[in-house]
Design an enzyme around this catalytic site. Structure first.
Site, PDB file in Angstrom:
ATOM      1  N   HIS A  46       0.825  -1.225   0.000  1.00 47.02           N
ATOM      2  CA  HIS A  46       0.000   0.000   0.000  1.00 47.02           C
ATOM      3  C   HIS A  46       0.856   1.271   0.000  1.00 47.02           C
ATOM      4  CE1 HIS A  46      -0.413   0.649   4.647  1.00 47.02           C
ATOM      5  NE2 HIS A  46       0.774   0.227   4.341  1.00 47.02           N
ATOM      6  N   GLU A  47       0.199   2.411  -0.115  1.00 49.40           N
ATOM      7  CA  GLU A  47       0.890   3.718  -0.219  1.00 49.40           C
ATOM      8  C   GLU A  47       1.900   3.707  -1.358  1.00 49.40           C
ATOM      9  OE1 GLU A  47       0.704   6.712   0.790  1.00 49.40           O
ATOM     10  OE2 GLU A  47      -0.815   6.471   2.338  1.00 49.40           O
ATOM     11  N   GLY A  48       1.555   3.097  -2.476  1.00 50.23           N
ATOM     12  CA  GLY A  48       2.501   2.989  -3.580  1.00 50.23           C
ATOM     13  C   GLY A  48       3.311   1.722  -3.391  1.00 50.23           C
TER      14      GLY A  48
END
Ligand SMILES: Cc1cc2nc3c(=O)[nH]c(=O)nc-3n(C[C@H](O)[C@H](O)[C@H](O)COP(=O)(O)OP(=O)(O)OC[C@H]3O[C@@H](n4cnc5c(N)ncnc54)[C@H](O)[C@@H]3O)c2cc1C
Ligand SMILES: Cc1cc2nc3c(=O)[nH]c(=O)nc-3n(C[C@H](O)[C@H](O)[C@H](O)COP(=O)(O)OP(=O)(O)OC[C@H]3O[C@@H](n4cnc5c(N)ncnc54)[C@H](O)[C@@H]3O)c2cc1C
Lengths: 259, 595
Positions: free
Chosen positions: B445-447
């Site tokens: 997540h978050e890239g």
């Protein structure tokens, strides 16, 4: 209402406690110092009482330089100011000397209540509150699990083995509390920041009007002559359950006079 | 001793290495001192131990349930949220003029790691809420802030970040959620989101969704995305809660880890409710139209660093738990010892020490990276003579590494921690398997890891014509100079760092001359691996230097971990750099039908 709460710094409750070889007093350097747990309940009770009906709370501690942390902790929880009684001559003081110094510092300051935790985890004597009350000539309202103040009347529930007694006195009075009384709060970050600006007055034995000869290890009524380390834990007894395990456990417990 | 994060190490890194006390001479942090820092660290450790750690397993075993209408969580989560807010822990890092306490982010992130180590899933609700509040404080109108932020800081509302959609995760340009303008200036939102953490529950009075959506007629792609506040319950002018908004769940996701953080698929404007008698979920535009992604990205550095810190927290607590186990577990004997001799604790076996030392090197190195990046954010926020563009350049190049390196290597640390426990590590009687599952989220997540690699090599390095890299290498050079001046072993380590840094610079130049951008970026993840290991080596040397002249087991441990990293880990970058330098196209040339 003006309330003093007496707070003591003790070695971390879960740490192994040691005596020093030099003078056989508690080694306060060997473990982190924390506020005596029951004193947190005392601080909480003082805060609850003043939050309900106004007033101020002064946290008082007698102890070495480091004990200022404990006064600060009480300020973080919400006490208004602190008094730290610190003096080299106090090292090794017994309950009699401690109560003398505390009572001198607390006298004539207009406190309506002086609240203590009912015992400390390091000394476990439970006598300092009673001694302070006696020295100040005010009622001692110990082992409270509930405190109510109406005007100049103080009512507590005094915890007993099987329940509680209702006890009433006038104020000023000394109260000691047990852990059933409340649930101590954590400081908030706001409290931590506010505590930085709250005053802590430092008091010496001379300031308190006590003669240094009356306090400290030399003046203590009881002293430790000798001590030895607790023997290491012996291995436990294993009982194989071949069908008679229950009986064997009962026999063992009875041998050890547990049952 | 606490098994969350070593307080001794936090004290070392914060005070002896990064000298965070010096931040208090800046106006923004002027209200603080060592006393308030220590006070908050103590308080965090207590709350993490008493309100978060005890239900870590329960939150995993009794994962959130959804009956088609309501989400149910174990009640301990709500109690933890309240205790956290009551201690002012949400407001602590915000500036004083925003209702906060002006605590430096470096110290705050150290505190948050204690919560992340105790219970990553429950801490997730606070992190999301704070991220949401910060975004509003930066970009929303004063009225919007007034309405939504104080209740979040007080623990009455929680927040979400609703970006992803079923068909648009890594690539947000393709989101289809739309926002229809209304005559009264509000919007009506219609669309389906996916993966939204904390998207529904009943632990707080209200939930504030921050939703990315497109206003019809806007520019295509990322330039046409706007940001909206969509509360679960509408909030009246006097702050009281009004009608239910049209946000309902299509379902919840059942995950490998982080199970206590409910993960949802919320539908906006599906017709389940009709606020004001109209169709659609009521939304309020934040800032200007079409700037939504830019606002989100504004928060991205901090969000990404905090994902890295979360990964570090899980790696760190796993390390401490496996260390404790290794001291107690008796198994085997020293090589050549007679069979009648007593068994020894496994920590005395060299291979177990290898696994513990590798974990120590990863987690303490990752901690150093997170705190260092946090300190850069603090310096930017409180500019005191530094050139903000220069600081930003350094922070930008470090951010993808601060997100990805801990996510990758602290997961390896959790893997090693399981291994140290042997069969016990594979059971649910110990926390380690859960830490591993929880930590497995962080590279996604978050890239994702791959997206961070493209960001580092494509945007932060090639996109700045190498300026970002030069800025980073200059910092390493300063450290190498200090090490060389210190002499002895430090000087040798400094020389090794310098040689590796020079090689990275050369390889980067070679990559930059490749004929076009596809081959340039094809091996980006190898680049991220190499740059990441180099950065951690640099920060180990920094710690080594902070320990020079100091004696005792703690400092000896720092020195030994530095040696481990330089001897066992840093050389691993060479094969990755060889692949990059040769412009290798093996992965690119691989054809789909050859698989
Ligand atoms: C537990 C959990 C919580 C989450 N919480 C939230 C939340 O609160 N709010 C929110 O908005 N989102 C949330 N997400 C979504 C998360 O941000 C996405 O999962 C993530 O962005 C990846 O998107 P995706 O899952 O659609 O994968 P995809 O985008 O389909 O990616 C799949 C794989 O392809 C790779 N890939 C994709 N595009 C490229 C490319 N251009 N070049 C190279 N490789 C590529 C990726 O690296 C990845 O390995 C959460 C996800 C999870 C699992
Ligand atoms: C799911 C599962 C199924 C299993 N099924 C079976 C089965 O059907 N039958 C069966 O008999 N067993 C079975 N086992 C047991 C398995 O073989 C043991 O778990 C394994 O041998 C490791 O032993 P241990 O768990 O006691 O770990 P330990 O021996 O305590 O090892 C702990 C750690 O110390 C290290 N270590 C130990 N001694 C040394 C040494 N001398 N030098 C260096 N490092 C050392 C190990 O490498 C390990 O990392 C199973 C285990 C699991 C988890």
């Amino acid at each position: 209402m003006k309330i003093a709460v007496c707070v003591k710094q003790v070695p971390d409750t879960w740490a192994e406690k040691k005596l020093t070889d030099a003078d056989r007093t508690l080694d306060r350097e060997s473990a982190d110092g924390v506020m005596n747990e029951l004193d947190e309940y005392a601080v909480e009770e003082a805060l609850l009482l003043t939050e309900a009906s106004g007033g101020e709370v002064v946290a008082v501690s007698m102890g070495p330089d480091k004990a200022e942390e404990t006064v600060r902790k009480a300020l973080q929880m919400g006490a208004d100011s602190g008094i730290h009684i610190v003096d080299d001559s106090l090292h090794g003081s017994d309950a009699i000397a401690t109560s003398l110094v505390l009572s001198k510092v607390l006298a004539d300051k207009g406190f309506d209540l002086i609240i203590f935790g009912s015992e400390s985890t390091d000394a476990r004597m439970s006598v300092v509150p009673a001694m302070v009350a006696e020295r100040l000539g005010v009622p001692q309202m110990t082992f409270a699990n509930k405190v109510e103040v109406a005007g100049e009347t103080l009512k507590i529930q005094r915890q007993t083995e099987y329940g509680y007694d209702e006890v009433e006195s006038s104020t000023p009075a000394v109260v000691s509390v047990v852990e059933k009384i409340n649930e101590p709060r954590y400081p908030s970050f706001k409290g931590i920041m506010a505590a930085k600006k709250k005053p802590i007055e430092t008091v010496t034995v001379a300031d308190a009007g006590v003669d240094a000869g009356q306090v400290g290890l030399a003046a203590a009524w009881s002293q430790v002559d000798q001590f030895s380390e607790r023997p290491p834990k012996a291995a436990g007894v294993k009982i194989e359950d071949d069908g008679s395990g229950g009986v064997k456990i009962a026999e063992y417990l009875s041998e050890q006079k547990f049952i | 001793m606490s098994l969350l994060i070593s307080r001794r190490d936090l004290d070392f890194q914060l005070y002896e290495w990064l000298d965070v006390e010096s931040l208090t001479s800046r106006d923004r942090f002027g209200a603080h001192s060592r006393e308030t820092f220590d006070g908050l660290l103590d308080l965090s450790e207590q709350l993490a131990t008493e309100y978060f750690a005890p239900h870590n397993r329960a939150g995993d075993v009794s994962e959130p349930t959804f009956d088609g209408e309501r989400v149910t969580l174990i009640p301990e989560v709500g109690e933890a949220i309240q205790a956290f807010a009551a201690a002012d822990l949400l407001a602590a890092p915000l500036p004083e003029d925003q209702g906060g306490f002006g605590l430096p982010g470096t110290v705050y992130s150290a505190c948050m790691m204690l919560f992340g180590a105790a219970n990553a899933a429950t801490a997730g609700y606070q992190m999301l809420t704070l991220g949401n509040a910060r975004l509003l404080l930066a970009h929303a109108s004063p009225e919007q802030v007034e309405r939504f932020v104080p209740p979040m800081l007080a623990g009455r509302f929680t927040g979400t970040m609703a970006l992803s959609e079923p068909h648009a995760g890594s690539n947000l340009a393709d989101i289809t959620t739309r926002a229809e303008p209304q005559p009264d200036g509000t919007y009506r939102i219609f669309g389906q989101k996916m993966w939204i953490s904390g998207g529904d529950h009943e632990m707080t009075e209200n939930i504030v969704h921050l939703v990315l959506a497109k206003i019809p007629g806007g520019p295509p792609g990322t330039k046409g995305i706007s940001l909206f506040i969509v509360p679960k319950y509408l909030v009246s002018d006097d702050g009281s809660l009004g009608e239910r908004n049209d946000v309902v769940l299509a379902g919840i996701n059942h995950k490998m880890g982080f199970r206590g953080t409910v993960n949802t698929a919320p539908s906006f404007g599906s017709g389940a409710f009709s606020p004001g008698g109209e169709k659609g979920a009521v939304g309020y535009l934040v800032g200007e139209p079409h700037r939504g992604l830019a606002y989100m990205f504004h928060m991205m550095n901090e969000a990404r660093i905090s994902v890295g810190m979360g990964a570090t927290a899980l790696g760190y607590t796993g390390y401490l738990k496996s260390l404790e186990y290794a001291k107690d577990r008796l198994q085997g004997r020293g090589i050549g010892e007679p069979p009648e001799s007593p068994q020894v604790p496994i920590i005395s076996h060299a291979d177990v020490r290898r696994m513990l030392l590798a974990q120590k090197a990863y987690v303490e190195g990752a901690l150093a990276l997170g705190l260092y990046a946090g300190r850069l954010v603090d310096e930017l926020d409180s500019a005191d003579g530094e050139d903000p563009d220069d600081l930003q350049l350094l922070l930008d190049v470090l951010t993808p590494i601060a997100k990805s390196w801990p996510s990758q290597w602290c997961l390896v640390a959790n893997d090693l921690a399981i291994q140290v426990l042997g069969g016990a590590g594979y059971t649910r009687d110990f926390d380690l398997e859960q830490h591993y599952r929880d930590n497995r989220l962080n590279p996604i997540h978050e890239g994702s890891h791959g997206i961070q690699a493209l960001d580092l090599l494509g945007r932060k390095i090639l996109g700045t014509q190498g300026r970002g890299l030069m800025r980073l290498l200059a910092e390493m050079n300063t450290t190498a100079e200090r090490a060389e001046a210190a002499g002895g072993e430090a000087a040798e380590l400094g020389a090794q760092l310098r040689a590796s840094a020079t090689r990275l610079a050369e390889v980067t130049a070679a990559v930059g001359t490749l004929p076009d951008v596809t081959p340039m970026l094809a091996n980006a993840s190898a680049y991220l691996d190499a740059a990441g290991h180099l950065v951690i080596a640099w920060l180990w040397l920094e710690q080594y230097l902070a320990a020079v002249g100091k004696e005792g087991a703690f400092y000896d441990g720092k020195r030994q971990a530095t040696r481990y990293f330089f001897r066992w880990e840093l050389p691993k970058i060479q094969p990755a750099l060889d692949v990059l330098a040769s412009g290798d196209d093996t992965t690119l040339a691989m054809q789909e039908d050859w698989f």
